[in-house]
Design a protein around this motif. Structure first.
Motif, PDB file in Angstrom:
ATOM      1  N   GLU A  43       0.839  -1.201   0.000  1.00  0.00           N
ATOM      2  CA  GLU A  43       0.000   0.000   0.000  1.00  0.00           C
ATOM      3  C   GLU A  43       0.879   1.259   0.000  1.00  0.00           C
ATOM      4  O   GLU A  43       0.605   2.231  -0.715  1.00  0.00           O
ATOM      5  CB  GLU A  43      -0.914   0.003   1.221  1.00  0.00           C
ATOM      6  CG  GLU A  43      -1.844   1.219   1.282  1.00  0.00           C
ATOM      7  CD  GLU A  43      -2.666   1.273   2.552  1.00  0.00           C
ATOM      8  OE1 GLU A  43      -3.389   2.266   2.742  1.00  0.00           O
ATOM      9  OE2 GLU A  43      -2.578   0.336   3.372  1.00  0.00           O
ATOM     10  N   LYS A  52       3.890   1.448  -1.153  1.00  0.00           N
ATOM     11  CA  LYS A  52       4.534   1.507  -2.474  1.00  0.00           C
ATOM     12  C   LYS A  52       3.630   2.200  -3.483  1.00  0.00           C
ATOM     13  O   LYS A  52       4.076   3.043  -4.276  1.00  0.00           O
ATOM     14  CB  LYS A  52       4.894   0.099  -2.952  1.00  0.00           C
ATOM     15  CG  LYS A  52       5.506   0.032  -4.356  1.00  0.00           C
ATOM     16  CD  LYS A  52       5.879  -1.397  -4.712  1.00  0.00           C
ATOM     17  CE  LYS A  52       6.482  -1.499  -6.101  1.00  0.00           C
ATOM     18  NZ  LYS A  52       5.522  -1.314  -7.175  1.00  0.00           N
ATOM     19  N   ARG A  53       2.345   1.858  -3.475  1.00  0.00           N
ATOM     20  CA  ARG A  53       1.403   2.480  -4.408  1.00  0.00           C
ATOM     21  C   ARG A  53       1.316   3.995  -4.175  1.00  0.00           C
ATOM     22  O   ARG A  53       1.310   4.782  -5.119  1.00  0.00           O
ATOM     23  CB  ARG A  53       0.023   1.834  -4.277  1.00  0.00           C
ATOM     24  CG  ARG A  53      -0.057   0.421  -4.853  1.00  0.00           C
ATOM     25  CD  ARG A  53      -1.487  -0.078  -4.900  1.00  0.00           C
ATOM     26  NE  ARG A  53      -2.021  -0.333  -3.564  1.00  0.00           N
ATOM     27  CZ  ARG A  53      -1.919  -1.501  -2.939  1.00  0.00           C
ATOM     28  NH1 ARG A  53      -1.280  -2.522  -3.519  1.00  0.00           N
ATOM     29  NH2 ARG A  53      -2.447  -1.675  -1.738  1.00  0.00           N
ATOM     30  N   ASN A  54       1.249   4.382  -2.909  1.00  0.00           N
ATOM     31  CA  ASN A  54       1.190   5.810  -2.578  1.00  0.00           C
ATOM     32  C   ASN A  54       2.502   6.522  -2.930  1.00  0.00           C
ATOM     33  O   ASN A  54       2.499   7.666  -3.394  1.00  0.00           O
ATOM     34  CB  ASN A  54       0.878   6.008  -1.093  1.00  0.00           C
ATOM     35  CG  ASN A  54      -0.507   5.523  -0.718  1.00  0.00           C
ATOM     36  OD1 ASN A  54      -1.411   5.516  -1.555  1.00  0.00           O
ATOM     37  ND2 ASN A  54      -0.684   5.093   0.520  1.00  0.00           N
ATOM     38  N   GLU A 109       4.681   5.652  -5.319  1.00  0.00           N
ATOM     39  CA  GLU A 109       4.758   5.784  -6.776  1.00  0.00           C
ATOM     40  C   GLU A 109       3.884   6.936  -7.263  1.00  0.00           C
ATOM     41  O   GLU A 109       4.266   7.703  -8.159  1.00  0.00           O
ATOM     42  CB  GLU A 109       4.336   4.486  -7.455  1.00  0.00           C
ATOM     43  CG  GLU A 109       5.332   3.351  -7.289  1.00  0.00           C
ATOM     44  CD  GLU A 109       4.811   2.034  -7.838  1.00  0.00           C
ATOM     45  OE1 GLU A 109       5.554   1.365  -8.568  1.00  0.00           O
ATOM     46  OE2 GLU A 109       3.645   1.679  -7.540  1.00  0.00           O
ATOM     47  N   SER A 110       2.704   7.057  -6.667  1.00  0.00           N
ATOM     48  CA  SER A 110       1.778   8.111  -7.070  1.00  0.00           C
ATOM     49  C   SER A 110       2.334   9.494  -6.725  1.00  0.00           C
ATOM     50  O   SER A 110       2.279  10.421  -7.545  1.00  0.00           O
ATOM     51  CB  SER A 110       0.427   7.904  -6.380  1.00  0.00           C
ATOM     52  OG  SER A 110      -0.455   8.958  -6.685  1.00  0.00           O
ATOM     53  N   THR A 127       6.996   4.643 -11.637  1.00  0.00           N
ATOM     54  CA  THR A 127       6.557   3.256 -11.562  1.00  0.00           C
ATOM     55  C   THR A 127       7.772   2.392 -11.294  1.00  0.00           C
ATOM     56  O   THR A 127       8.782   2.483 -12.005  1.00  0.00           O
ATOM     57  CB  THR A 127       5.900   2.804 -12.874  1.00  0.00           C
ATOM     58  OG1 THR A 127       4.763   3.644 -13.141  1.00  0.00           O
ATOM     59  CG2 THR A 127       5.444   1.357 -12.782  1.00  0.00           C
TER      60      THR A 127
END
Length: 348
Positions: free
Chosen positions: A275, A277-279, A281-282, A287
């Motif tokens: 979770e 990691k997703r934040n 990257e955003s 990516t």
């Protein structure tokens, strides 16, 4: 950057670029510098190129067509027509001036340089350098005065500290050239005008950047998110940092599955990490692949920032290199103070 002894500084021009929102001016030089002094030429080359990491490679981008990227276009013209150097440098300075509107952007000298014989892998190529000095330092100058010595102070540039730079190699023109970037000041998200607004460059999605980004991601997660989500001692954080670094040092390839098994272990920690990691990257607009070849140079670079020192008040520093199982943490009932037990075989 290494191997710069062979580099030839063909031309360099300096413009003064201010912040238009503060009423500061853009002052353009009519001519390039006169480089008659060999020592000055070598010092400029060291100042310009010494801070670059040649493994961190970027390329110019544009939302529709890279040919519409202003810096890319002006540099391409210099490569194609070296006689246009002064005119294109003025266009570059003017474009930088229009992007220097944030309140934290400082006035400074903007250098445009044309190099030959710049090392690039196994080749030597032409390159264009764009540099901006924003910070001045105070120096003491001692000089003879009659039969005595006097001291005065002068402001100048520390040639060991490049504030902002971009080195554009004459390679891969079709995909936006290959460039290296330095941005040592204004690192806050809102003031990264050098990389985002002026240069408009993005890193290549290669093994170096994947390795570098994943290690940054791990360090941020372990030092910030991990202690907030789970009850962990500082020594456990350091242990996880060590395990993360050891994984990258002992494997040739990264896979998220093996990393989770060998380093994270617990499913809830893995879920929290994914979770995060997703934040991450955003927020960084990047990516990071979950499978890639590990780049040794990126690991060595990141290892410098992985802090494995446990600081206990102002009395003790414990350097933890591994074997968390040989440490025991507890609370002394009499004093109410925390303690660590360390188990070892010999001391030296």
């Amino acid at each position: 950057m290494t191997g710069i002894d062979s580099v030839q500084l063909k031309e360099v021009i300096v413009h003064k670029v201010g912040n238009p929102t503060r009423g500061e001016e853009l002052k353009l030089s009519a001519n390039a510098l006169t480089l008659n002094d060999e020592i000055v030429g070598k010092l400029l080359t060291k100042y310009f190129l010494g801070s670059f990491n040649e493994n961190e490679q970027y390329h110019f981008t544009h939302i529709s067509d890279v040919a519409l990227n202003e810096v890319y276009t002006y540099c391409a013209e210099i490569f194609d027509n070296p006689a246009s150097f002064a005119a294109q440098s003025a266009l570059l300075a003017h474009f930088l001036y229009t992007k220097s509107t944030h309140v934290k952007v400082k006035e400074g000298e903007f250098y445009v340089a044309h190099f030959a014989e710049v090392p690039f892998g196994t080749e030597y190529v032409q390159a264009i350098g764009l540099f901006k000095s924003e910070n001045k330092e105070t120096f003491l100058k001692v000089f003879p005065h009659g039969q005595s010595m006097e001291v005065i102070h002068e402001e100048g540039i520390n040639i060991n500290k490049l504030d902002k730079g971009c080195l554009i190699f004459k390679k891969d023109r079709e995909t936006g050239y290959v460039a290296c970037v330095v941005d040592a000041t204004n690192k806050q998200q809102e003031t990264q005008y050098w990389i985002k607004d002026f240069l408009q460059v993005e890193p290549y999605a290669d093994s170096y950047h994947h390795t570098n980004n994943y290690l940054s991601l791990c360090k941020n997660f372990i030092t910030k998110e991990y202690p907030e989500k789970f009850e962990v001692a500082k020594s456990d954080q350091i242990d996880l940092l060590n395990k993360s670094m050891d994984y990258f040092k002992t494997n040739e390839n990264f896979t998220m599955e093996s990393f989770a098994q060998e380093v994270m272990h617990h499913e809830e920690v893995v879920d929290s990490f994914m979770e995060y990691k997703r934040n991450y990257e955003s927020s960084k607009n990047i990516t990071i692949d979950d499978e890639f070849a590990i780049h040794v140079s990126a690991v060595k670079q990141q290892q410098k920032s992985y802090k494995t020192v446990l600081k206990l008040d102002k009395n003790f520093h414990i350097y933890i290199h591994g074997r968390r199982d040989l440490m025991e943490r507890g609370v002394d009932e009499m004093s109410g103070k925390y303690y660590y037990k360390l188990y070892f075989d010999e001391e030296s």
